[in-house]
Design a protein around this motif. Sequence first.
Motif, mmCIF file in Angstrom:
data_model
loop_
_atom_site.group_PDB
_atom_site.id
_atom_site.type_symbol
_atom_site.label_atom_id
_atom_site.label_comp_id
_atom_site.label_asym_id
_atom_site.label_seq_id
_atom_site.Cartn_x
_atom_site.Cartn_y
_atom_site.Cartn_z
ATOM 1 N N ARG A 19 38.935 39.461 44.087
ATOM 2 C CA ARG A 19 39.857 40.270 43.113
ATOM 3 C C ARG A 19 40.353 41.738 43.220
ATOM 4 O O ARG A 19 41.519 41.943 43.240
ATOM 5 C CB ARG A 19 39.348 40.231 41.628
ATOM 6 N N LYS A 22 42.727 41.371 46.303
ATOM 7 C CA LYS A 22 44.144 41.074 45.791
ATOM 8 C C LYS A 22 44.761 42.123 45.045
ATOM 9 O O LYS A 22 46.056 42.608 45.165
ATOM 10 C CB LYS A 22 43.915 39.738 44.833
ATOM 11 N N PHE A 23 43.997 42.797 44.358
ATOM 12 C CA PHE A 23 44.531 44.004 43.564
ATOM 13 C C PHE A 23 45.091 45.123 44.687
ATOM 14 O O PHE A 23 45.956 45.708 44.537
ATOM 15 C CB PHE A 23 43.462 44.895 42.747
ATOM 16 N N ALA A 25 46.096 44.349 47.879
ATOM 17 C CA ALA A 25 47.229 43.806 48.519
ATOM 18 C C ALA A 25 48.444 44.090 47.614
ATOM 19 O O ALA A 25 49.810 44.209 48.040
ATOM 20 C CB ALA A 25 46.891 42.520 48.606
ATOM 21 N N ASP A 26 48.268 43.939 46.362
ATOM 22 C CA ASP A 26 49.437 44.013 45.367
ATOM 23 C C ASP A 26 49.941 45.569 45.542
ATOM 24 O O ASP A 26 50.859 45.707 44.986
ATOM 25 C CB ASP A 26 48.951 43.590 43.907
ATOM 26 N N ARG A 27 49.148 46.590 45.576
ATOM 27 C CA ARG A 27 49.350 47.773 45.818
ATOM 28 C C ARG A 27 49.160 48.564 46.950
ATOM 29 O O ARG A 27 48.432 49.440 47.119
ATOM 30 C CB ARG A 27 48.601 48.714 44.404
ATOM 31 N N GLY A 28 49.703 47.872 47.953
ATOM 32 C CA GLY A 28 49.485 48.265 49.248
ATOM 33 C C GLY A 28 49.879 49.663 49.487
ATOM 34 O O GLY A 28 49.520 50.522 50.379
ATOM 35 N N TRP A 31 47.106 52.065 47.669
ATOM 36 C CA TRP A 31 46.034 51.599 48.097
ATOM 37 C C TRP A 31 45.421 52.692 49.406
ATOM 38 O O TRP A 31 46.009 52.406 50.457
ATOM 39 C CB TRP A 31 45.652 50.284 48.309
ATOM 40 N N HIS A 48 46.262 52.114 38.206
ATOM 41 C CA HIS A 48 47.249 51.256 38.101
ATOM 42 C C HIS A 48 46.582 50.008 37.823
ATOM 43 O O HIS A 48 47.503 49.003 37.581
ATOM 44 C CB HIS A 48 47.600 50.915 39.852
ATOM 45 N N GLU A 50 45.339 46.931 35.365
ATOM 46 C CA GLU A 50 45.844 46.495 33.777
ATOM 47 C C GLU A 50 44.503 46.885 33.097
ATOM 48 O O GLU A 50 43.357 46.844 33.283
ATOM 49 C CB GLU A 50 46.121 44.970 33.654
#
Length: 287
Positions: A19, A22-23, A25-28, A31, A48, A50
């Motif tokens: 997880r 994935k977090f 990767a979504d905020r490349g 990060w 960032h 949720e």
Amino acid sequence: MTFGAWLVGNAGEGGSNERLRKFAADRGSEWPYGSDAPVDYLKVIATHAEPTERKELLDIAGKALEQWEQGRASAGSKRGWSVLSGPVLLAGFGIIIAAILAWGIFQGKLLSDIAKPELARGLITFLFAFSTIAIVILVAIATFWMDKEEVKERFGSAKDLITILIGVLGTILGFYFGAADDPYTRSTLLAANVTTSSPQVRAGDKASVTGIVLGGVGPYDLNIAFTSSAGGGLTPIDVKGFAGGRFAQEVAIASEFQPSLVGYRVTVRDANGTLTSADGTISVVAR
């Protein structure tokens, strides 16, 4: 390796880091892949993520950061030991050898002792045998501390070195301990080919007693004693500190010496006190 790079290749226990990856990767763009500071990663999650998953992601990140720190510390200490151990051990070995040589040269009798062939051969054989056995034991023990991926490559190189050393050691031992006995070895003292320059000598002339000294340990003491069938004799000849090999001693016969058969005995004593002798005759005729 930074935490961001480490996280890409480590799924964690039971895939717990999935997880978090994935977090990331979504905020490349946010990060901080190149950062070594844990606070930078926690700050991105806190900012960032949720609200419903923020606490869980922070817990996962905390555990992952702890694993990363432990792995980095272990790798650093191992790398530091591998970098320092070689030079330190070599320097220590060099200092020990230099100290032994310095003591042997300036305080002991190393130089005078190794000038003797029998001692030099024994010393070389001992040192080479000791070094070969030490290297074999070192390689055997070191295999238990090598990484699995390094064992095959490093042991292959060590095996080549050991093969060369054992080959040379076998040659030395075979020559040193398997040499056939020679009848003229240093343990056998012999006065050979003892004779005179002429079988007959006129009174008033000179003759030479010749021969060869073989074996034993020099220097030698050489003595030639004479007896005459007519009574009396010639003056004995004594030579101290003879180096060995061929000798020729001149014998002066007085003009008034009575014709007779003169016998002589050549006696040789070596540095160890071993004796050997050989006999001969000189025929003295009237002038």
